[in-house]
Write a protein that holds these residues in place. Structure first.
Motif, mmCIF file in Angstrom:
data_model
loop_
_atom_site.group_PDB
_atom_site.id
_atom_site.type_symbol
_atom_site.label_atom_id
_atom_site.label_comp_id
_atom_site.label_asym_id
_atom_site.label_seq_id
_atom_site.Cartn_x
_atom_site.Cartn_y
_atom_site.Cartn_z
ATOM 1 N N GLN A 90 72.279 50.987 -131.399
ATOM 2 C CA GLN A 90 72.464 50.987 -129.955
ATOM 3 C C GLN A 90 71.133 50.593 -129.325
ATOM 4 O O GLN A 90 70.073 50.764 -129.921
ATOM 5 C CB GLN A 90 72.910 52.352 -129.482
ATOM 6 N N GLU A 91 71.172 50.082 -128.113
ATOM 7 C CA GLU A 91 69.961 49.555 -127.474
ATOM 8 C C GLU A 91 68.838 50.584 -127.417
ATOM 9 O O GLU A 91 67.685 50.266 -127.722
ATOM 10 C CB GLU A 91 70.276 49.032 -126.072
ATOM 11 N N ALA A 92 69.124 51.814 -127.044
ATOM 12 C CA ALA A 92 68.070 52.845 -126.954
ATOM 13 C C ALA A 92 67.466 53.126 -128.327
ATOM 14 O O ALA A 92 66.242 53.290 -128.451
ATOM 15 C CB ALA A 92 68.637 54.127 -126.349
ATOM 16 N N ASP A 93 68.296 53.170 -129.364
ATOM 17 C CA ASP A 93 67.792 53.398 -130.721
ATOM 18 C C ASP A 93 66.980 52.202 -131.218
ATOM 19 O O ASP A 93 65.989 52.352 -131.924
ATOM 20 C CB ASP A 93 68.944 53.683 -131.683
ATOM 21 N N PHE A 94 67.403 51.010 -130.844
ATOM 22 C CA PHE A 94 66.676 49.782 -131.164
ATOM 23 C C PHE A 94 65.267 49.835 -130.568
ATOM 24 O O PHE A 94 64.275 49.594 -131.254
ATOM 25 C CB PHE A 94 67.472 48.594 -130.605
ATOM 26 N N ASP A 95 65.186 50.190 -129.286
ATOM 27 C CA ASP A 95 63.883 50.282 -128.618
ATOM 28 C C ASP A 95 63.032 51.392 -129.223
ATOM 29 O O ASP A 95 61.816 51.226 -129.408
ATOM 30 C CB ASP A 95 64.070 50.516 -127.116
ATOM 31 N N ALA A 96 63.649 52.534 -129.573
ATOM 32 C CA ALA A 96 62.908 53.648 -130.181
ATOM 33 C C ALA A 96 62.378 53.253 -131.558
ATOM 34 O O ALA A 96 61.244 53.609 -131.917
ATOM 35 C CB ALA A 96 63.799 54.878 -130.289
ATOM 36 N N LEU A 97 63.170 52.501 -132.332
ATOM 37 C CA LEU A 97 62.709 52.036 -133.639
ATOM 38 C C LEU A 97 61.496 51.138 -133.483
ATOM 39 O O LEU A 97 60.483 51.323 -134.163
ATOM 40 C CB LEU A 97 63.827 51.282 -134.366
ATOM 41 N N ARG A 98 61.565 50.197 -132.586
ATOM 42 C CA ARG A 98 60.433 49.280 -132.393
ATOM 43 C C ARG A 98 59.186 50.066 -131.982
ATOM 44 O O ARG A 98 58.094 49.806 -132.486
ATOM 45 C CB ARG A 98 60.769 48.210 -131.363
ATOM 46 N N THR A 99 59.340 51.038 -131.112
ATOM 47 C CA THR A 99 58.207 51.867 -130.677
ATOM 48 C C THR A 99 57.606 52.626 -131.859
ATOM 49 O O THR A 99 56.381 52.650 -132.024
ATOM 50 C CB THR A 99 58.637 52.848 -129.575
ATOM 51 N N ARG A 100 58.449 53.259 -132.696
ATOM 52 C CA ARG A 100 57.938 53.995 -133.872
ATOM 53 C C ARG A 100 57.187 53.071 -134.821
ATOM 54 O O ARG A 100 56.124 53.412 -135.327
ATOM 55 C CB ARG A 100 59.081 54.675 -134.625
ATOM 56 N N LEU A 101 57.731 51.890 -135.051
ATOM 57 C CA LEU A 101 57.073 50.946 -135.955
ATOM 58 C C LEU A 101 55.739 50.482 -135.377
ATOM 59 O O LEU A 101 54.741 50.393 -136.095
ATOM 60 C CB LEU A 101 57.988 49.755 -136.233
ATOM 61 N N VAL A 106 53.163 48.935 -138.113
ATOM 62 C CA VAL A 106 53.982 48.124 -139.010
ATOM 63 C C VAL A 106 54.102 46.735 -138.382
ATOM 64 O O VAL A 106 54.508 46.622 -137.224
ATOM 65 C CB VAL A 106 55.380 48.758 -139.212
ATOM 66 N N PRO A 107 53.732 45.675 -139.103
ATOM 67 C CA PRO A 107 53.857 44.322 -138.539
ATOM 68 C C PRO A 107 55.313 44.001 -138.191
ATOM 69 O O PRO A 107 56.228 44.282 -138.963
ATOM 70 C CB PRO A 107 53.363 43.413 -139.673
ATOM 71 N N LEU A 108 55.486 43.399 -137.008
ATOM 72 C CA LEU A 108 56.822 43.079 -136.498
ATOM 73 C C LEU A 108 56.888 41.612 -136.095
ATOM 74 O O LEU A 108 55.895 41.045 -135.632
ATOM 75 C CB LEU A 108 57.129 43.926 -135.257
#
Length: 142
Positions: A90-101, A106-108
């Motif tokens: 879901q969009e909120a989880d997607f944004d939270a994952l990117r923030t944690r990485l 972690v290179p993105l």
């Protein structure tokens, strides 16, 4: 579970250190560890992390590849590389994952937009690697 329709059950990832990998997936990706203590105690052959109620990633120690030739007569079938695994969030989880990485350096990759996938066109996606070089794509459709 009584619904026996086709679905993804698990993906086996080759890793150097299953306990360290479980830690990465728990703290950086936000997945629940499964059987890590049992693995560390020698009571389970590998730990896993839970993607959702139906799907896990098994974290298999790389030396086990020599024993995992799953296709008779197919030389070197064990440890065969996969290009990437895609996580749909879901969009909120997607944004939270990117923030944690990002917080864990972690290179993105940059964002991709309107990429085709199992559910049609995804709004945004990006790629990252785990500590063993397995490549993941994260995406959201909403």
């Amino acid at each position: 579970m009584t619904d026996n329709s086709a679905r993804l059950d698990h993906v086996v990832l080759w890793v150097r250190d299953p306990v360290a990998s479980a830690d990465f997936y728990e703290k950086s990706v936000g997945l629940e560890p499964v059987r890590v203590a049992e693995y560390a105690e020698g009571k389970a052959p590998f730990p896993s992390v839970r993607l959702n109620g139906e799907t896990i990633f098994d974290l298999m120690a790389l030396p086990m590849a020599a024993y995992m030739n799953m296709i008779p007569g197919a030389a070197d079938s064990a440890g065969h590389p996969v290009n990437h695994v895609c996580l749909s969030l879901q969009e909120a989880d997607f944004d939270a994952l990117r923030t944690r990485l990002e917080e864990r350096s972690v290179p993105l990759s940059g964002f991709s937009y309107d990429s085709f996938g199992a559910r049609g066109m995804a709004k945004r996606s990006f790629y990252f690697q785990d500590p063993d070089g397995n490549v993941f794509e994260a995406r959201h459709y909403d």
